[in-house]
Design a protein around this motif. Sequence first.
Motif, PDB file in Angstrom:
ATOM      1  N   ILE A   1       5.010  11.955   5.326  1.00 18.87           N
ATOM      2  CA  ILE A   1       5.574  10.721   5.883  1.00 18.87           C
ATOM      3  C   ILE A   1       4.470   9.778   6.338  1.00 18.87           C
ATOM      4  CG2 ILE A   1       7.027   9.741   7.659  1.00 18.87           C
ATOM      5  CD1 ILE A   1       8.619  12.103   7.781  1.00 18.87           C
ATOM      6  N   LEU A   2       3.492  10.356   7.051  1.00 19.49           N
ATOM      7  CA  LEU A   2       2.471   9.495   7.637  1.00 19.49           C
ATOM      8  C   LEU A   2       1.537   8.898   6.593  1.00 19.49           C
ATOM      9  CD1 LEU A   2       1.505  11.339  10.937  1.00 19.49           C
ATOM     10  CD2 LEU A   2       3.081   9.476  10.584  1.00 19.49           C
ATOM     11  N   THR A   3       1.492   9.484   5.397  1.00 19.31           N
ATOM     12  CA  THR A   3       0.627   8.895   4.369  1.00 19.31           C
ATOM     13  C   THR A   3       1.420   8.045   3.380  1.00 19.31           C
ATOM     14  OG1 THR A   3       0.816  10.872   3.016  1.00 19.31           O
ATOM     15  CG2 THR A   3      -1.071  10.745   4.467  1.00 19.31           C
ATOM     16  N   SER A   4       2.726   7.936   3.586  1.00 17.88           N
ATOM     17  CA  SER A   4       3.503   7.074   2.691  1.00 17.88           C
ATOM     18  C   SER A   4       3.596   5.684   3.311  1.00 17.88           C
ATOM     19  CB  SER A   4       4.891   7.660   2.486  1.00 17.88           C
ATOM     20  OG  SER A   4       5.581   7.666   3.713  1.00 17.88           O
ATOM     21  N   PRO A   5       3.816   4.678   2.470  1.00 21.59           N
ATOM     22  CA  PRO A   5       3.791   3.311   2.996  1.00 21.59           C
ATOM     23  C   PRO A   5       5.052   2.932   3.790  1.00 21.59           C
ATOM     24  CG  PRO A   5       4.197   3.298   0.645  1.00 21.59           C
ATOM     25  CD  PRO A   5       3.972   4.710   1.019  1.00 21.59           C
ATOM     26  N   VAL A   6       5.453   3.800   4.708  1.00 23.21           N
ATOM     27  CA  VAL A   6       6.581   3.469   5.591  1.00 23.21           C
ATOM     28  C   VAL A   6       6.018   3.373   7.000  1.00 23.21           C
ATOM     29  CG1 VAL A   6       8.932   4.108   6.156  1.00 23.21           C
ATOM     30  CG2 VAL A   6       7.828   5.161   4.212  1.00 23.21           C
ATOM     31  N   SER A   7       6.477   2.366   7.745  1.00 17.46           N
ATOM     32  CA  SER A   7       5.933   2.233   9.094  1.00 17.46           C
ATOM     33  C   SER A   7       6.556   3.293   9.993  1.00 17.46           C
ATOM     34  CB  SER A   7       6.218   0.843   9.641  1.00 17.46           C
ATOM     35  OG  SER A   7       7.592   0.705   9.853  1.00 17.46           O
ATOM     36  N   MET A   8       5.822   3.642  11.043  1.00 15.98           N
ATOM     37  CA  MET A   8       6.312   4.647  11.994  1.00 15.98           C
ATOM     38  C   MET A   8       7.616   4.187  12.612  1.00 15.98           C
ATOM     39  SD  MET A   8       4.951   7.434  12.417  1.00 15.98           S
ATOM     40  CE  MET A   8       6.431   8.373  12.585  1.00 15.98           C
ATOM     41  N   VAL A   9       7.722   2.881  12.840  1.00 13.72           N
ATOM     42  CA  VAL A   9       8.931   2.334  13.459  1.00 13.72           C
ATOM     43  C   VAL A   9      10.152   2.706  12.617  1.00 13.72           C
ATOM     44  CG1 VAL A   9      10.098   0.229  14.172  1.00 13.72           C
ATOM     45  CG2 VAL A   9       7.625   0.444  14.461  1.00 13.72           C
ATOM     46  N   SER A  10      10.053   2.536  11.309  1.00 11.95           N
ATOM     47  CA  SER A  10      11.241   2.813  10.502  1.00 11.95           C
ATOM     48  C   SER A  10      11.504   4.313  10.369  1.00 11.95           C
ATOM     49  CB  SER A  10      11.165   2.136   9.137  1.00 11.95           C
ATOM     50  OG  SER A  10       9.914   2.288   8.573  1.00 11.95           O
ATOM     51  N   VAL A  11      10.448   5.130  10.446  1.00 14.08           N
ATOM     52  CA  VAL A  11      10.681   6.579  10.414  1.00 14.08           C
ATOM     53  C   VAL A  11      11.449   7.006  11.660  1.00 14.08           C
ATOM     54  CG1 VAL A  11       9.582   8.844  10.500  1.00 14.08           C
ATOM     55  CG2 VAL A  11       8.659   7.089   9.009  1.00 14.08           C
ATOM     56  N   VAL A  12      10.976   6.533  12.831  1.00 11.45           N
ATOM     57  CA  VAL A  12      11.614   6.936  14.089  1.00 11.45           C
ATOM     58  C   VAL A  12      13.054   6.420  14.142  1.00 11.45           C
ATOM     59  CG1 VAL A  12      11.536   6.653  16.584  1.00 11.45           C
ATOM     60  CG2 VAL A  12       9.446   7.108  15.333  1.00 11.45           C
TER      61      VAL A  12
END
Lengths: 359, 227
Positions: free
Chosen positions: B81-92
């Motif tokens: 997750i952390l190396t994919s181009p998704v921001s932490m905001v959208s993961v949380v």
Amino acid sequence: MIQVENVTKKYGNFTAVSNINFEIDEGEIVGFLGPNGAGKSTTMNMITGFIEPSEGKIIVDGYDISKKPKKAKKQIGYMPEGVPLYGDLTVKEFVTYMAELKGCESKSKKEKVQKVIEETGLVDVQNKLTKNLSRGYKQRVSMAGALVGDPKVIILDEPTVGLDPKQVTEIRALIKKLGKNHTVILSSHILSEVSQICNRVIIINKGKIIAIDTPENLEKKVVGDNSIYVTVEDNEEKMKNIKEKLSQIKEVKLVSENEDKTKKYIITAEKDVDLRKNLFETFAKEGITIFEMKKADATLEDAFMKLISDTQKNEDEKNVEHKENLKKDNKKIEKEQEESNKKTEKTKKNKSQKEEEEK
Amino acid sequence: MLAVIKKEFKSYFLSPIGYVVIGIFLFVFSVFFYLTTIQYGSVDLGSLYFYTALYGLIIIAPILTMRMFAEERKSGTEQLILTSPVSMVSVVFGKFFAAMGVIIVTLVISFMYFFIVKYFGNPNIYTVLVHMLGFILVSGAAISIGMFASSITENQIIAGVITIAFLVMTLFLQDVNSIFAYASIMNFYSDFPSGVISLKEVLGLISFTAMFISFTIIVMQRRKLVK
């Protein structure tokens, strides 16, 4: 394509990677080589943006990974060490999820996922849960996750660990194929693998880069002398005089005497001289029968061991100096302490004397 | 964010967790349906939702949230997750909304209590919707706490225990006459059971949730510096 500038990573007092610099061009296959704990994974994790370097910067395809992580990460497909997978998803679901995370458009998503599954040879298991797969397949699923969405840079952390020989050759072939239109970075501690696949090798030890070069050049660096192994039958002991007959020979050394009365010698010549033809002709004239003749090639293995032991030596020397300095410092400190102890004793005595006087 | 919501929501029902959560919830609902609505013979469902939120969430919130980040960290999938181009905001937010999705599924099922009561009397649908709104907001607050607990450890059990401890505290804190009473999320759930939407309570719960979601985002973003 990738620029790593003065990058350092520290964990508290421990420096995992110290001040490394290198550049990787488009279309290259680059191998990170080093013993366990050398800093290979740390470096890769920093390039992928998983961890932030303490100092320095990393630029991927023109984007700084710390400042524009979204754009930089979009160019990277990463297969982490230890192949983490979501066990409750099937292979197809997992690859689809990775495609979605990378922002593939929903129209082309299905095709892309299918293409990657075919490329990595997962068609037969695509509807199985990833937790039920064997290690080799898990590795491939993880690789499929890295490949999906056609990233420009593919980073593989120890891609062939735990695979059987057939799978290893398959994965290597796949990596070579990928290298044609991707930039590939892989790490390994298997030297033959790196020399087979990679255009360039970066050797790391204890967080420092020891060498960056092509595998061939690294091998050449190690071959100081040009040596040839010969096994001969020499009943009249003519080998002793062979050095006088051929002026190019620097040294003749007996390696071993075999049971069948043949003897193995190592013959050394100057660099850039190929002795083999001359040796053959002279031996024929002298009546020495050749059983075997072989050029002593240095391998990447030798290069690796030599480079690592060289840095080790340097460090040991430094450590010795450092220890001596420490000893000196300790002596100083001891002296100072003794002096201060004396002082305090004196003052104590003075005090007690005064007290007695007062009494 | 959609990808994360979809995957996380699906994961709840690929493992038994989703079904267990809905089962426990409906059990607690039914117990309080008997103890409040049926015993008093009223058509009021306010106390049903109040008591289910009060006692049910103590068990439900940790079950829903304890694996969220702790498991990803432990199994290493966090790297994906952390190396994919998704921001932490959208993961949380993705994980938060997926958990809320399970709660909403339960609430939709809980409409059956409304229809049971409707068979015998004449309950007001709008009042019930207000109860549900309150229930969603309180659950959101509880889930945000659980999510935060899950983000600070790689041990699911520790994450669960922290969440339970916090929620049990809210049981007592609301009766204590001190400044800490405001740390109890149930204190922001006193007007909803009587069918009143008060701005104070809505804002209180939303800001409480927002606070813990931001804490989670901060913790996760700091991970790459300290890891």
